[in-house]
Design a protein around this motif. Structure first.
Motif, short mmCIF file in Angstrom:
data_model
loop_
_atom_site.label_atom_id
_atom_site.label_comp_id
_atom_site.label_asym_id
_atom_site.label_seq_id
_atom_site.Cartn_x
_atom_site.Cartn_y
_atom_site.Cartn_z
N LEU A 29 20.50 83.78 77.95
CA LEU A 29 21.84 84.32 77.71
C LEU A 29 22.91 83.27 78.02
O LEU A 29 23.88 83.13 77.28
N ALA A 30 22.71 82.53 79.12
CA ALA A 30 23.68 81.50 79.49
C ALA A 30 23.73 80.38 78.47
O ALA A 30 24.81 79.88 78.12
N VAL A 31 22.55 79.97 77.97
CA VAL A 31 22.49 78.90 76.98
C VAL A 31 23.22 79.30 75.71
O VAL A 31 24.06 78.56 75.18
N ILE A 32 22.92 80.51 75.20
CA ILE A 32 23.51 80.95 73.94
C ILE A 32 25.01 81.19 74.09
O ILE A 32 25.79 80.92 73.17
N ALA A 33 25.44 81.65 75.25
CA ALA A 33 26.87 81.83 75.49
C ALA A 33 27.59 80.49 75.48
O ALA A 33 28.68 80.34 74.90
N THR A 34 26.96 79.48 76.09
CA THR A 34 27.57 78.15 76.13
C THR A 34 27.63 77.53 74.74
O THR A 34 28.65 76.94 74.35
N ARG A 37 30.33 79.26 72.72
CA ARG A 37 31.67 78.86 73.16
C ARG A 37 32.03 77.47 72.64
O ARG A 37 33.16 77.23 72.20
N GLN A 38 31.07 76.54 72.69
CA GLN A 38 31.32 75.19 72.18
C GLN A 38 31.59 75.21 70.68
O GLN A 38 32.47 74.49 70.18
N LEU A 39 30.84 76.02 69.94
CA LEU A 39 31.06 76.12 68.51
C LEU A 39 32.46 76.65 68.19
O LEU A 39 33.16 76.13 67.32
N LYS A 40 32.88 77.67 68.92
CA LYS A 40 34.20 78.25 68.69
C LYS A 40 35.31 77.25 69.02
O LYS A 40 36.28 77.09 68.26
N LEU A 41 35.19 76.56 70.16
CA LEU A 41 36.21 75.58 70.56
C LEU A 41 36.33 74.47 69.54
O LEU A 41 37.45 74.04 69.19
N GLY A 60 28.01 84.48 56.67
CA GLY A 60 29.09 85.45 56.64
C GLY A 60 29.91 85.40 57.92
O GLY A 60 29.43 84.98 58.97
N GLU A 61 31.13 85.86 57.83
CA GLU A 61 32.03 85.82 58.98
C GLU A 61 31.50 86.63 60.16
O GLU A 61 31.67 86.26 61.32
N LYS A 66 29.33 86.60 65.81
CA LYS A 66 28.25 86.96 66.72
C LYS A 66 27.66 85.73 67.41
O LYS A 66 27.35 85.75 68.60
N ILE A 67 27.50 84.65 66.65
CA ILE A 67 26.96 83.43 67.24
C ILE A 67 27.95 82.84 68.25
O ILE A 67 27.57 82.46 69.35
N GLU A 68 29.21 82.81 67.88
CA GLU A 68 30.21 82.27 68.79
C GLU A 68 30.40 83.14 70.03
O GLU A 68 30.80 82.65 71.09
N GLY A 69 30.11 84.43 69.89
CA GLY A 69 30.22 85.34 71.02
C GLY A 69 28.97 85.41 71.89
O GLY A 69 28.91 86.20 72.84
#
Length: 291
Positions: A29-34, A37-41, A60-61, A66-69
């Motif tokens: 969970l921590a890896v995917i959250a990080t 977050r990096q992708l969104k930034l 799709g949007e 979902k990936i960024e979250g």
């Protein structure tokens, strides 16, 4: 989205089911959250909206969000496309190694990590060929036979996880590995005749390695301590060990020396009743010649 006048359908959640992280997998969970977050930034830093970015990478949007979250595990090719679109210079692609590990179920990843540290591995299987010995087609056929059935995406995910464990055979120095396999699963033509032949050939290939001992338990034999399920024993360089048995200690991993001695006694008895290694390989060769 159109390319040269032709409509291109963006990948949606329906195209990629089953790629959530195990809620009990804190590290995953921590890896995917990080990663999310990096992708969104990076997307926001170049001034791209989620929809624009999704169009650029073919998603799709909804999946982008979902990936960024941190709600979905991105595919490895998604990270490569994102790296290219966002001009990240390889920094996003570099996250693939951790994401690759998260793709595997936690219990499989934990087992692979233990096998990677072990100096001695002992496995007895009563109903199937051990995962460490399975060919890709054999593993896929077994996993597809589950009821209720797994999605095609989950099947491939589980096959990849099972095959990744086989890196243990490439270790240097090599661990000592012992297998005892019942005769019955050797005779079951999983995957059809050609798939069955390929699996038998794989058993012979691994069984001839210097650090591997492969034994067959004949069906026509006395009762033995493995009839109630699988047994696994792993020993580590520091002298510690872990074991598990389907028929003892509720199937949970054990490290208590007294309980481990019980499993070692049972496993030793099973090995003593099985065909010797040379006879076992000859038996598999005979099966192969009958196909």
């Amino acid at each position: 989205m159109t390319v040269d006048g032709e409509a291109v359908r963006l990948k949606s959640e329906a195209d990629e089911p089953g790629w959530e992280v195990d809620p009990d997998d804190e590290w995953g969970l921590a890896v995917i959250a990080t990663v999310g977050r990096q992708l969104k930034l990076r997307r926001e830093a170049v001034g791209m909206r989620a929809g624009e970015f999704g169009t650029a990478v073919g998603y799709g949007e909804d999946l982008v969000y979902k990936i960024e979250g941190g709600k979905r595990i991105p595919r490895l090719e998604y990270l490569d496309k994102a790296d290219e679109v966002l001009n990240a210079g390889g920094l996003i692609s570099a996250m693939k190694e951790d994401v690759k590990k998260v793709r595997y179920p936690k219990k499989v990843r934990d087992l692979a990590q233990m096998e990677a540290r072990a100096v001695e591995i002992g496995v007895y299987e009563c109903c199937i060929i051990p995962g460490l010995l399975q060919t890709p087609e054999h593993a896929r056929t077994l996993i597809q036979a589950a009821q209720p059935p797994y999605s095609p995406d989950d099947v491939e995910r589980m096959v990849a996880a099972r095959l990744a464990r086989q890196a243990v055979f490439e270790r240097d120095p090599a661990p000592s590995i012992h297998f005892v396999v019942e005769e019955a699963p050797l005779r079951r033509e999983v995957g059809g005749t050609m798939g069955w032949r390929a699996q038998l050939e794989r058993l012979l290939e691994v069984g001839r390695l210097n650090n591997v001992t492969l034994q067959v338990m004949p069906t026509n034999t006395e009762a033995h301590p493995g009839l109630d399920g699988r047994i696994e024993l792993l020993k580590f360089p520091d002298g510690t060990a872990v074991g598990r048995s389907d028929g003892a200690f509720n199937g949970r991993p054990i490290t208590d020396p007294k309980q481990l001695r019980i499993l070692e006694l049972r496993y030793g008895t099973i090995r003593a009743q099985a065909f010797p290694p040379r006879d076992s390989l000859a038996f598999i060769e005979k099966l192969l010649g009958e196909t």
